[in-house]
Write an enzyme that holds these catalytic residues in place. Structure first.
Site, short mmCIF file in Angstrom:
data_model
loop_
_atom_site.label_atom_id
_atom_site.label_comp_id
_atom_site.label_asym_id
_atom_site.label_seq_id
_atom_site.Cartn_x
_atom_site.Cartn_y
_atom_site.Cartn_z
N ILE A 1 -26.02 16.73 4.19
CA ILE A 1 -26.47 15.63 3.34
C ILE A 1 -25.31 15.08 2.49
O ILE A 1 -25.51 14.53 1.42
CB ILE A 1 -27.66 16.06 2.46
CG1 ILE A 1 -27.29 17.21 1.52
CG2 ILE A 1 -28.83 16.45 3.33
CD1 ILE A 1 -28.41 17.59 0.55
N VAL B 1 -22.87 26.35 -4.97
CA VAL B 1 -22.32 25.70 -6.18
C VAL B 1 -22.89 24.31 -6.43
O VAL B 1 -22.71 23.76 -7.51
CB VAL B 1 -20.79 25.59 -6.12
CG1 VAL B 1 -20.14 26.96 -6.09
CG2 VAL B 1 -20.34 24.76 -4.91
N GLU C 1 -25.65 22.97 -7.16
CA GLU C 1 -26.55 22.72 -8.28
C GLU C 1 -26.07 23.41 -9.55
O GLU C 1 -26.34 22.95 -10.65
CB GLU C 1 -27.97 23.15 -7.91
CG GLU C 1 -28.49 22.34 -6.72
CD GLU C 1 -29.94 22.60 -6.38
OE1 GLU C 1 -30.51 23.61 -6.83
OE2 GLU C 1 -30.52 21.78 -5.63
#
Length: 739
Positions: A475, A697, A699
């Protein structure tokens, strides 16, 4: 492969490819415009028609009638689908509201029809001819009012953040009343929109009774399952594909209206249909991060030792929805023998609240880390020192359970040293630079790691190249590259000798992208498949698999060395496996930690806030690709700035919708808003997490940023704002006098 014991030494530990800076292998296709996103499947659906979604103009009620006659007669129109001719539809397991409304309307801009035409312009024009009459019903749209009678409700984001309705350890009320220094403060965070670059988009094509759909989705298996359930067809009759995703931030975790409407439209008109949800529809049609109302109480001894801590949060959602789990981090982040967390959930008739990057911790840390600064000030302690004093190496609620790795203190102290924290003036409003009031702020960072089963298929081809297939999605996070790095390391070949195929339900089911669990779990699944392929290679070449090395395209063992490609001379070798997890995640608390430091300037005349410097220090297991990881963290830091200073969905409490539902009205940071950002990764390999010894990492880089900005603004001005975003009208009349 079942992961039940801490990982020992394995081929990943060589770190000849893994752990090194690598450019993204999908970068050239994306930067040259040759990576086909969901709306751009020209080769797969060359004669695709165009769909235009019509959203409900009321928040709650019924459709009395829909007049389609003029639209049906418009030029180029091929068909129109509504609930009246769509056939029976179920609701997906991950959807709170139906994706096609009618005659009942559940929320504003819920899809109620799709108009299909030969061109985009014809579909849009015909949609404007549809006439809908409604019977509007009264609804609940005001969070503050609804929370007055809201019940206690537990919740789970399905992304690592969860909490019971109420949880107690010790006697909070007694300890708080006895504490010599106390804080009791309320904080608010608004509704947030994902505002990703690529809209919700799908291209659907029926081949007999089989549906092929290219869509923008983070979780292939979830989406495929819910599409099958919604349409009432077998899951194996759907091929669900999402090889490229232009951002999601949690908004594309679940099946959305573009996919179901494209599928229904394609079935109706007998040809492929492509749908890109129009931007002004997205904020109200899809999900958002719910607003919160939070109360935090802390009681401490005069030396700063926390004796009592309570965090209560309230949020709202549609009937059947769940709470924003904003108290999750408070269960784990700081020590304290007497504890209370609680969540209330109000029923609102606004659009569905659901996951957005770091659900729970993102808004929860925005409140908790201001409260920690306020408490430090009451105690006369440095904010860093106060947090260090209340560190814990065990789960505060279950002291028998240790953290697998916890380097919070080092993150705090190294960040303070690197940022020049010692130059900060403890008394606010003391530093000026011309017309600017200058201040520093900081916050701890915390996000849980979650283990999820993840599968992959790896093939050694006759030319010695390695092919990896998994339904994992990329994404914008770098999944293609870290998966290729994993296979290259395991099979002893160069990165250029690995091909990665992602985002297709024809491939083994992976963890998917969400909750910062994607990278660690998906690569662990590839690791498992590679272990099996290595065994097959060893058997084919006559090696003892227990004493074998893969490097430089060679397989070596004993006094023999054979080209890897020789194992696939007669036919390609394929291995498929998945990583599954035992109880290590229950025996140990798996979490990631960090710190954020920020310097701001506040215009003494206008109250405008400008960021000057930002620093993040992260301890998050093995970093698989430092370049991609840094990109994730600075993107998260940027999102944190938006949450702190500008992002807010404005609610019309009369009619029940988000008013600023486009990128003109919903403000997000731009390049000019963001200063230099520095990111430091601490050395860490968490052998309790997975064979990769990695966590996440993406978030962690967001959690705490908003509070660090808010604390910096307070240090600059002496004005404490507890209601996000910190827009200038909230402190302008209280700024220090201009000399």
């Amino acid at each position: 492969m079942k992961f039940t014991e801490p990982a020992g030494t394995n081929p990943i530990d060589r770190m000849t490819v893994v752990g090194r800076v690598q450019d993204r292998i999908d970068g050239p296709r994306k930067t040259t415009g040759t990576a086909p996103y969901a709306y751009e499947r020209h080769a797969d659906a060359p004669d695709a028609a165009y769909g235009w979604i019509i959203g409900a103009a009321i928040a709650k009620g019924r459709i009395r009638s829909i007049d389609l006659d003029d639209a049906r007669g418009a030029p180029g129109v091929l068909g129109i689908v509504t609930a009246g001719n769509a056939g029976p539809l179920a609701k997906g397991n991950f959807n709170t509201a139906k994706l096609l409304g009618g005659p009942e309307v559940d929320h504003y801009h819920q899809a109620i029809a799709i108009v299909v035409a030969k061109t985009f312009e014809q579909a849009r024009a015909a949609a404007g001819l549809v006439r809908v009459d409604y019977d509007r019903a009264s609804g609940s749209f005001d969070l503050d009012s609804a929370l007055k009678t809201a019940p206690l409700v537990g919740g789970d984001s399905n992304e690592g953040s969860k909490a019971p309705a109420a949880d107690r350890v010790g006697d909070f009320e007694k300890a708080f009343a006895a504490a010599p220094v106390t804080l009791d403060a309320a904080y608010t965070t608004p509704d947030h929109s994902h505002a990703m670059m690529e809209p919700f988009a799908s291209t659907a094509l029926w081949k007999g009774d089989e549906l092929h759909i290219w869509t923008s989705n983070q979780m292939i298996d979830w989406g495929r399952g819910d599409l099958a359930k919604t349409l009432g067809i077998a899951k194996d009759k759907i091929r669900f594909m999402s090889p490229y995703v232009g951002g999601g931030f949690g908004g594309k975790l679940f099946l959305r209206a573009d996919a179901i409407m494209a599928a229904l439209a394609a079935r109706e008109v007998g040809r492929a249909v492509k749908v890109a949800m129009q931007r002004p529809l997205m904020a109200n049609n899809s999900t958002h991060r719910p607003a919160t109302r939070q109360r935090i109480r802390i009681g401490a001894a005069k030396d700063g030792t926390i004796q009592a801590i309570a965090h209560e949060s309230g949020s709202g959602d549609l009937p059947g929805g769940g709470p924003e789990t904003a108290v999750n981090q408070t269960q784990l982040l700081y020590a304290g023998p007497n504890r209370l967390t609680a969540m209330r959930l109000a029923v609102l008739n606004l659009p569905e609240g659901n996951s957005m990057r770091a659900p729970g911790e993102a808004p929860g840390m925005m409140a908790l880390e201001i409260a920690m600064d306020e408490m430090a000030e009451k105690l006369g302690m440095d904010p860093v020192a106060f947090r260090v004093k209340n560190d814990t190496q065990v789960d505060p609620q279950k002291p028998d359970r240790r953290f697998s790795q916890r380097q919070l203190v080092r993150c705090l102290e190294e960040g303070a040293q690197r940022f020049g924290w010692s130059r900060r003036q403890a008394k606010p409003g003391q530093v000026r630079d011309g017309r600017w009031l200058v201040g520093m702020g900081m916050a701890a960072a915390f996000r849980n790691h979650i283990n999820r089963r993840s599968g992959a298929r790896v093939t050694l081809q006759s030319d010695g190249r390695v092919l990896v297939e998994t339904d994992m999605t990329d994404i914008g996070t770098g999944s293609y590259t870290i998966i290729a790095q994993t296979a290259a390391e395991m099979m002893g070949v160069g990165l250029d000798r690995v091909e990665v195929r992602l985002g297709d339900s024809a491939y083994p089911v992976s963890a998917g992208s969400g909750g910062q669990f994607g990278a660690a779990n998906a690569t662990a699944g590839v690791y498992a498949a590679c272990v099996k392929l290595r065994e097959a290679v060893a058997q084919t070449l006559g090696f003892n698999s227990a004493d074998i090395a893969f490097a430089g395209g060679q397989v070596s063992g004993g006094n023999r060395s054979v080209p890897l490609r020789d194992a696939a001379k007669s036919a390609p070798l394929t291995a498929e496996d998945k990583i599954e997890f035992g109880d290590l995640g229950k025996t140990y608390q798996l979490s990631t930690f960090g710190s954020h430091f920020v310097e701001v300037g506040v215009d003494a005349y206008t109250g405008v806030v400008r960021l000057r410097r930002m620093l993040a220090v992260c301890a998050a297991g093995r970093i698989l690709n430092p370049k991609a990881a840094r990109s994730q963290v600075i993107g998260a830091m940027t999102m944190g700035v938006g949450s702190a200073l500008m992002e807010e969905l404005a609610v019309d409490t009369r009619f029940g919708f988000f008013v600023n539902h486009d990128l003109a009205g919903y403000e997000v940071p731009v390049h000019a808003d963001i200063p230099h950002q520095e990111v430091i990764f601490l050395e860490e390999a968490d052998d309790k997490a997975n064979p990769m010894k990695a966590k996440g990492v993406g978030e962690l880089g967001l959690c705490g940023v908003g509070a660090a900005v808010a604390n910096a603004v307070y240090n600059a001005t002496g004005v404490r704002v507890r209601d996000y975003p910190l827009t200038l009208e909230k402190h302008l009349d209280r700024l220090p006098e201009i000399a």
